[in-house]
Design a protein around this motif. Structure first.
Motif, PDB file in Angstrom:
ATOM      1  N   GLN A  60       0.835  -1.199   0.000  1.00 46.70           N
ATOM      2  CA  GLN A  60       0.000   0.000   0.000  1.00 46.70           C
ATOM      3  C   GLN A  60       0.874   1.256   0.000  1.00 46.70           C
ATOM      4  OE1 GLN A  60      -2.362   0.452   3.495  1.00 46.70           O
ATOM      5  NE2 GLN A  60      -3.499   2.182   2.686  1.00 46.70           N
ATOM      6  N   GLN A  61       1.940   1.251   0.751  1.00 43.67           N
ATOM      7  CA  GLN A  61       2.848   2.400   0.778  1.00 43.67           C
ATOM      8  C   GLN A  61       3.553   2.570  -0.569  1.00 43.67           C
ATOM      9  OE1 GLN A  61       3.258   4.692   3.153  1.00 43.67           O
ATOM     10  NE2 GLN A  61       1.675   3.693   4.338  1.00 43.67           N
ATOM     11  N   ARG A  62       4.020   1.478  -1.144  1.00 43.31           N
ATOM     12  CA  ARG A  62       4.702   1.567  -2.442  1.00 43.31           C
ATOM     13  C   ARG A  62       3.750   1.970  -3.546  1.00 43.31           C
ATOM     14  NH1 ARG A  62       6.673  -3.325  -0.661  1.00 43.31           N
ATOM     15  NH2 ARG A  62       5.466  -4.405  -2.229  1.00 43.31           N
ATOM     16  N   ALA A 122       1.734   5.154  -8.202  1.00 43.10           N
ATOM     17  CA  ALA A 122       0.642   5.951  -8.767  1.00 43.10           C
ATOM     18  C   ALA A 122       1.115   7.366  -9.096  1.00 43.10           C
ATOM     19  CB  ALA A 122      -0.535   5.989  -7.802  1.00 43.10           C
ATOM     20  N   CYS A 123       1.870   7.978  -8.221  1.00 41.46           N
ATOM     21  CA  CYS A 123       2.356   9.337  -8.459  1.00 41.46           C
ATOM     22  C   CYS A 123       3.293   9.382  -9.660  1.00 41.46           C
ATOM     23  CB  CYS A 123       3.051   9.853  -7.209  1.00 41.46           C
ATOM     24  SG  CYS A 123       3.649  11.542  -7.369  1.00 41.46           S
ATOM     25  N   ARG A 154       1.477   4.142  -3.529  1.00 44.64           N
ATOM     26  CA  ARG A 154       1.388   5.607  -3.601  1.00 44.64           C
ATOM     27  C   ARG A 154       2.483   6.166  -4.508  1.00 44.64           C
ATOM     28  NH1 ARG A 154       0.480   7.175   2.726  1.00 44.64           N
ATOM     29  NH2 ARG A 154      -1.477   6.054   2.985  1.00 44.64           N
TER      30      ARG A 154
END
Length: 83
Positions: free
Chosen positions: A17-19, A24-25, A21
């Motif tokens: 979940q952290q990766r 996606a950016c 982000r």
């Protein structure tokens, strides 16, 4: 306390979940660059990064433009040690 396999699964899902982000950016910025017709280097390969079989493959697929810069301008210019 949770069993080890559940803790490992929880750790993997939360770290994904952290990766996600970052993935996606970076992908959004690549799309914006493509729409603006800027030359846009690929910065991340999410599928290759998540399914990497070795640390080398992971590093190569994460932050691709920095990896290319370091490979072309830093590592190739360093003198090779003779064996």
């Amino acid at each position: 306390a949770l069993p080890l396999n559940r803790r490992v699964a929880y750790f993997y899902l939360s770290s994904y979940q952290q990766r996600f982000r970052f993935h996606a950016c970076w992908l959004l910025m690549e799309a914006a660059g493509a729409l603006a017709r800027f030359p846009h280097p690929a910065n991340v390969r999410p599928l290759t990064c998540e399914t990497a079989g070795s640390p080398s493959s992971l590093i190569t697929s994460w932050n691709v433009s920095v990896h290319r810069f370091l490979r072309d301008y830093v590592h190739r210019r360093l003198p090779m040690r003779s064996r």
